[in-house]
Design a protein around this motif. Structure first.
Motif: not given
Length: 209
Positions: A72, A74-75, A151, A154
Motif C-alpha cells: 500500500e 500510501s503508507y 500508520e 494515513v
C-alpha cells in the motif's frame, strides 16, 4: 510496530553498484555500508527508477541496498519516518515532521475532537471499518485513553482529503487550516476549465462512495 519486527540486515539486498538489477517495486529501502551500518533510509514507489538517478548514488555506491516491499503505497511516508526515527541514519535529516509526540495531552485532545467530527452520525463499527481499526480503538481515541500510531493516521488523512503531513500539521497546531478549508478558499481563483474538472472528480468520488 513494523520497525520493531523487521531487521533491515536480513532483507533481500544487492550492491548498489548493481543497481540495474533492482526490482521495480514500492518499498522502504536501506543503504548499508561494509560495517553493516545503515547510512540512509528512503521510500519509493519504484526502487529501480529511484536509484537510476539518485543524488546520493556517488556518495554511497560502495554500499549495498536492502528493501522492504510495501503493497500500500500510501503508507510509505509513515513507515519510512518510523524507521528513520529508530535507526537515525547519518545521511537522513532527523527533524522529520512525521515523528511526533502522539501521547501529549494537547495532541490527544485535538485528535479526540477530530475523531468525534469524523464519526458524525456513524456508528463506532462503521467509522472503525472506514479507518481499519476496531471499534473499541475508536472509543479509546475519542475518550483520550490511547494514542494513534502514525500508520493509523494515513486513512484518517485520506478521509479528510489531506496528505499525512497536512493532517499532522493540523494536529500539531502548525497549520491553522485543513486541506478542505484551503480548497474551499481557493475555489474563487480556479479557472473555469479547472473548476469543471474538479466538479467531475467530486462527482466520480461521490458515485464510488
Amino acid at each position: 510496530m513494523i520497525e520493531d519486527l523487521v531487521n533491515p540486515m536480513g532483507l533481500d539486498s544487492i550492491p548498489l553498484g548493481e543497481r540495474k538489477k533492482l526490482p521495480e517495486i514500492a518499498c522502504i529501502y536501506f543503504v548499508i555500508d561494509s560495517d553493516d551500518q545503515i547510512q540512509y533510509i528512503g521510500s519509493t514507489i519504484n526502487l529501480k527508477i529511484r536509484w537510476a538517478g539518485h543524488p546520493k548514488y556517488q556518495e554511497l555506491n560502495d554500499c549495498r541496498i536492502s528493501w522492504l516491499p510495501i503493497t500500500e503505497a500510501s503508507y510509505l511516508e509513515a513507515i519510512e519516518a518510523q524507521f528513520i526515527a529508530k535507526y537515525r541514519p547519518p545521511l537522513n535529516k532527523h527533524n522529520n515532521p512525521l515523528v511526533v509526540d502522539t501521547k501529549s495531552p494537547n495532541f490527544k485532545e485535538k485528535f479526540s475532537r477530530l475523531i468525534i467530527e469524523l464519526k458524525g452520525d456513524k456508528s463506532y463499527r462503521e467509522i472503525a471499518e472506514d479507518l481499519g481499526v476496531s471499534h473499541p480503538t475508536i472509543l479509546a481515541w475519542e475518550q483520550k485513553e490511547s494514542s494513534p500510531r502514525i500508520e493509523n493516521l494515513v486513512p484518517i488523512a485520506k478521509l479528510r482529503g489531506e496528505t499525512l503531513q497536512e493532517l499532522l500539521d493540523y494536529l500539531n497546531g502548525t497549520a491553522s487550516k485543513t486541506g478542505i478549508e484551503r480548497l474551499l478558499e481557493s475555489i474563487d481563483s480556479i479557472a473555469p476549465n479547472h473548476l469543471a474538472s474538479l466538479l467531475r472528480a467530486i462527482a466520480n468520488r461521490l458515485e464510488n462512495l
